[in-house]
Design a protein around this motif. Structure first.
Motif, PDB file in Angstrom:
ATOM      1  N   LYS A 697       0.845  -1.188   0.000  1.00  0.00           N
ATOM      2  CA  LYS A 697       0.000   0.000   0.000  1.00  0.00           C
ATOM      3  C   LYS A 697       0.884   1.243   0.000  1.00  0.00           C
ATOM      4  O   LYS A 697       2.104   1.181   0.230  1.00  0.00           O
ATOM      5  N   LEU A 698       0.261   2.364  -0.271  1.00  0.00           N
ATOM      6  CA  LEU A 698       0.988   3.631  -0.256  1.00  0.00           C
ATOM      7  C   LEU A 698       1.555   3.897   1.132  1.00  0.00           C
ATOM      8  O   LEU A 698       0.922   3.610   2.148  1.00  0.00           O
ATOM      9  N   ARG A 699       2.742   4.454   1.151  1.00  0.00           N
ATOM     10  CA  ARG A 699       3.391   4.793   2.413  1.00  0.00           C
ATOM     11  C   ARG A 699       3.508   6.310   2.531  1.00  0.00           C
ATOM     12  O   ARG A 699       3.209   7.050   1.599  1.00  0.00           O
ATOM     13  N   THR A 700       3.954   6.749   3.677  1.00  0.00           N
ATOM     14  CA  THR A 700       4.245   8.159   3.905  1.00  0.00           C
ATOM     15  C   THR A 700       5.666   8.290   4.420  1.00  0.00           C
ATOM     16  O   THR A 700       6.350   7.279   4.684  1.00  0.00           O
ATOM     17  N   GLY A 701       6.102   9.527   4.556  1.00  0.00           N
ATOM     18  CA  GLY A 701       7.445   9.750   5.071  1.00  0.00           C
ATOM     19  C   GLY A 701       7.651   9.167   6.451  1.00  0.00           C
ATOM     20  O   GLY A 701       8.774   8.793   6.817  1.00  0.00           O
ATOM     21  N   ARG A 702       6.572   9.068   7.220  1.00  0.00           N
ATOM     22  CA  ARG A 702       6.680   8.481   8.556  1.00  0.00           C
ATOM     23  C   ARG A 702       7.069   7.008   8.488  1.00  0.00           C
ATOM     24  O   ARG A 702       7.754   6.496   9.385  1.00  0.00           O
ATOM     25  N   ASP A 703       6.655   6.322   7.429  1.00  0.00           N
ATOM     26  CA  ASP A 703       6.943   4.892   7.306  1.00  0.00           C
ATOM     27  C   ASP A 703       8.387   4.614   6.895  1.00  0.00           C
ATOM     28  O   ASP A 703       8.905   3.521   7.144  1.00  0.00           O
TER      29      ASP A 703
END
Length: 788
Positions: A697-703
């Motif tokens: 799935k799409l991630r974010t900078g936090r991941d």
């Protein structure tokens, strides 16, 4: 009695629900402050991010022109509605009037600088989404945006005028609340008092600005702690920190400090400037000779020294990165990627920007990784039988190729363009600052300060590296002789950077004192600019909009009251909010309240972290080693001033103990104060990152926090705690930023229009006029010729 109490409680609950269901048309000062923060935070980064598109700069407005190839007039047209009003406001009100900058020819902005910005945008550099990590450009862009938004809020809202503040008061420099009070008092007196003139007079008469008053001393401590926190975050906590430090070290090694200082020994200023320009900008290629003779025109004339340094530093790591690609290409076996798949990934890099964006949008909608999207768009059969191991290799190859391409495109723009806009821009800058260079060369020994800067940069690079815990100094140069088994290494702390800045702050004071005392005309020029520029941050009086609403509604009990929460634009924001339909106001008001609580929590956390640093600096410390009498630079020059000054000169005032500068704290902090750090982290955390697996799935900078870009080699951690772990530990005590998309969607566009109107109507942002004749007479060129 119980029945009466229950009836009273039920009636109270009903009244509470009734009041909560009625959305007010006016906002409290706390809510206005939160709304102002949301909108400036979003708008500033949106403007910064928009410069990835080539047409943004041409719609910027003055001093950048609406470019047209057919237009060859000397007075190019400028856009009236700026594409980046917040950035344009700061540029026009602060930067363009700076001494020297104001003397730049118009062609510097709408030909040289604008041309370089357009070329960089056309280069179509990689995105964090594609690479699967937060790169160096994303890190620096978000950092600049978080600082810029704070400045923009100060310019738009202004600082409210209060009673005169006395800087001779008692400030306990071991208490964070007193440092904050000293900073607020200093800012107020800079804006509404005579502190600017007093500091210039202090710089000319004394060897340290801290001798002015106890308030200035405490304000300097406040600045040092925040600056140390920023440097620590960039070079230690971010995953790109070691890479940025390595780039700085490579540039530092290539700069010809010895030759620069030898050139500065020349007595005649014109000869000295000519020699410096030939050293840095001379080109000796065949194309340069043929162009000079007239046999060719705009032929590739090679690179000068500055361009060679840029090109070499950016291309050094490409050799190692290409080895990563070669390893993937040469791999064999069932889990190896086929040549057809790798060719499809390589072919995608050469496609135009529109196709890159289409692939990115498809990857977000599906969602699927960029590698899968590229293979699917090339030939769906290439995805058949693709394993996770092969997919990981495709992602690594794609990320590495993107990084290699970026390192090739940047030198192409800065070093290999014809005409050479970069070199012409440097020459324009030298010509504009020529009067200042002449004055400084005549009255100040610049070699001493070049040596001091060289030593400081050396110390700064060393401090960013992990050091042995049993070492006796805060600089790694004192522990370089230790063997790897001599002790456990530790990660540099915020206190290390505080100590570095405090030890070296006198370098700046010495330079300011020599310039202020030896160059009165130059000092007066800068003093006038400071006094004129500081007015930009004063709170202007603007009439409320037509059909507006009261700007000071009844204030309910709040943790912290904010007078006129958005300053000069309070009535404007109030009008924007009141103009919304009732359902929209009901939808965004809870988010505004949540954000207000979030900001209040951040303020408390920032003060707590500053107090921890102060406590660590003043706590039981290890004895420091004997101070060296001099620090040797790379070129062999001694830098006796690199250790700075740790006292207060001849000041006899009694004050609380300053931050310890000659001892090493036994406790270290890895998170410092500053609300801008949390807002910066929010920008990084909200960055969308592509999936890492086939069915991911799409991630974010936090991941992906703490993860270095795939394929980036040559940067290794030298021990200590993992920076990603330190960042996550710091986040555990920090409040989570609320989702404010509904507010941005409702008012983001209107706020940009409001800022654009203020930019056009407010006199503080007016287009700078030509220099007055009496000022121009002071800046007449000398008779001798300067060849730049």
């Amino acid at each position: 009695m119980e029945r009466a109490h229950h009836k009273h409680q039920q009636t109270g609950d009903q009244s509470t629900r009734k009041s909560a269901s009625v959305t007010p048309e006016t906002l409290t000062s706390t809510q206005l402050h939160a709304l102002f923060d949301i909108l400036t935070h979003h708008e500033t980064y949106a403007e910064v991010e928009s410069f990835k598109h080539p047409d943004t700069i041409s719609a910027y407005g003055y001093p950048f022109a609406r470019c047209s190839k057919e237009d060859s007039t000397s007075a190019p047209p400028y856009a009236t509605d700026s594409s980046a009003p917040l950035l344009a406001g700061i540029l026009r009100s602060i930067v363009l009037s700076f001494p020297g900058i104001r003397d730049l020819p118009p062609e510097f902005w709408h030909v040289r600088f604008q041309g370089l910005m357009e070329k960089l945008a056309e280069a179509n550099l990689s995105e964090s989404y594609d690479k699967g990590s937060l790169g160096a450009r994303k890190t620096l862009a978000t950092a600049a945006s978080s600082i810029h938004e704070a400045v923009s809020r100060a310019v738009l809202g202004g600082v409210e005028k209060g009673e005169k503040r006395s800087l001779e008061g008692n400030y306990d420099r071991s208490q964070a609340k007193d440092l904050e009070r000293a900073w607020e008092d200093t800012v107020h007196e800079l804006l509404y008092g005579n502190l600017v003139d007093e500091l210039f007079r202090c710089a000319s008469e004394r060897k340290s600005l801290e001798e002015h008053s106890s308030g200035v001393q405490a304000a300097v401590d406040y600045i040092i702690i925040h600056l140390a926190t920023l440097l620590h975050y960039v070079f230690v906590l971010t995953p790109e920190g070691p890479y940025l430090l390595k780039l700085m070290e490579n540039v530092h090694k290539l700069l010809p400090y010895s030759m620069v200082k030898q050139t500065l020994r020349i007595g005649n200023a014109a000869t000295m400037i000519n020699g410096m320009m030939r050293l840095l900008l001379a080109k000796v290629g065949v194309g340069a000779i043929s162009n000079w003779v007239g046999l060719t025109q705009d032929a590739d004339d090679g690179m000068n020294l500055l361009q060679r340094i840029i090109s070499m530093v950016l291309s050094w790591d490409n050799t190692e990165s290409r080895k990563t690609v070669d390893k993937i290409e040469k791999s064999r076996g069932q889990q190896a990627v086929s040549k057809v798949q790798l060719d499809a990934i390589k072919a995608h890099l050469d496609k135009p920007r529109d196709e890159h964006q289409e692939a990115r949008n498809h990857s977000m909608r599906t969602p699927e990784s960029m590698a899968s999207t590229i293979l699917r768009r090339s030939n769906p059969k290439l995805l058949k039988g693709l394993t996770e191991e092969q997919h990981a290799q495709c992602l690594e190859c794609f990320s590495t190729l993107l990084m290699i391409r970026d390192r090739e495109e940047l030198p192409n723009v800065l070093c290999r363009q014809q005409p050479d806009l970069f070199t012409k821009a440097v020459k324009d800058l030298v010509a504009a600052f020529e009067p200042f260079i002449r004055t400084l060369h005549e009255h100040v020994d610049l070699r001493e300060h070049v040596t001091a800067v060289e030593g400081f940069i050396t110390d700064f690079i060393n401090i960013g590296k992990a050091k042995a815990k049993n070492g006796n100094g805060f600089l790694s140069s004192w522990t370089n002789g230790l063997s790897k088994g001599d002790g456990e290494t530790r990660t540099p702390s915020v206190e290390d950077y505080v100590i570095l800045l405090r030890r070296n702050r006198q370098l700046l004071y010495n330079f300011l004192h020599q310039v202020a005392s030896q160059c009165p005309d130059l000092t007066e020029d800068f003093r006038a600019w400071c006094n004129a520029t500081i007015r930009v941050f004063q709170q202007p009086r603007r009439p409320p909009p037509e059909n507006g609403h009261p700007t000071n509604p009844p204030e309910p009990p709040k943790p912290k009251k904010r007078p006129r929460g958005a300053g000069a634009v309070s009535s404007n924001l109030q009008h924007l909010f009141s103009s919304l339909p009732t359902p929209t106001r009901e939808q965004i008001l809870p988010t505004i309240n949540t954000h207000a609580s979030y900001l209040f929590a951040l303020e408390g956390l920032s003060r707590k972290r500053m107090q921890n640093i102060l406590d660590n600096m003043l706590s039981e410390t290890q004895p420091s080693p004997p101070r060296p009498t001099s620090s040797m630079s790379n070129s062999g020059w001694s830098t006796p001033l690199s250790w700075g000054w740790s006292g207060s000169g001849n000041d006899s005032r009694k004050s609380s103990p300053p931050l310890m500068a000659n001892s090493i704290p036994t406790k270290q902090s890895y998170a410092g104060p500053g609300m801008f750090l949390s807002r910066w982290q929010q920008l990084l955390d909200d960055t969308v990152i592509g999936p890492a697996t086939l069915g991911g799935k799409l991630r974010t900078g936090r991941d992906v926090k703490g993860e270095l870009a795939m394929g980036k080699t040559g940067v290794t951690k030298e021990g200590g705690v993992d920076p990603a772990k330190l960042v996550r530990m710091a986040e555990e005590e920090a409040p989570r930023a609320p989702d404010v998309k509904v507010v941005v969607e409702a008012l983001g566009g209107e706020f940009k229009g409001l800022v654009g109107d203020i930019l056009k109507e407010d006199g503080r942002f007016a287009v700078p006029v030509l220099i007055k004749e009496k000022d121009r007479a002071k800046r007449v060129r000398y008779g001798d010729k300067i060849e730049v």
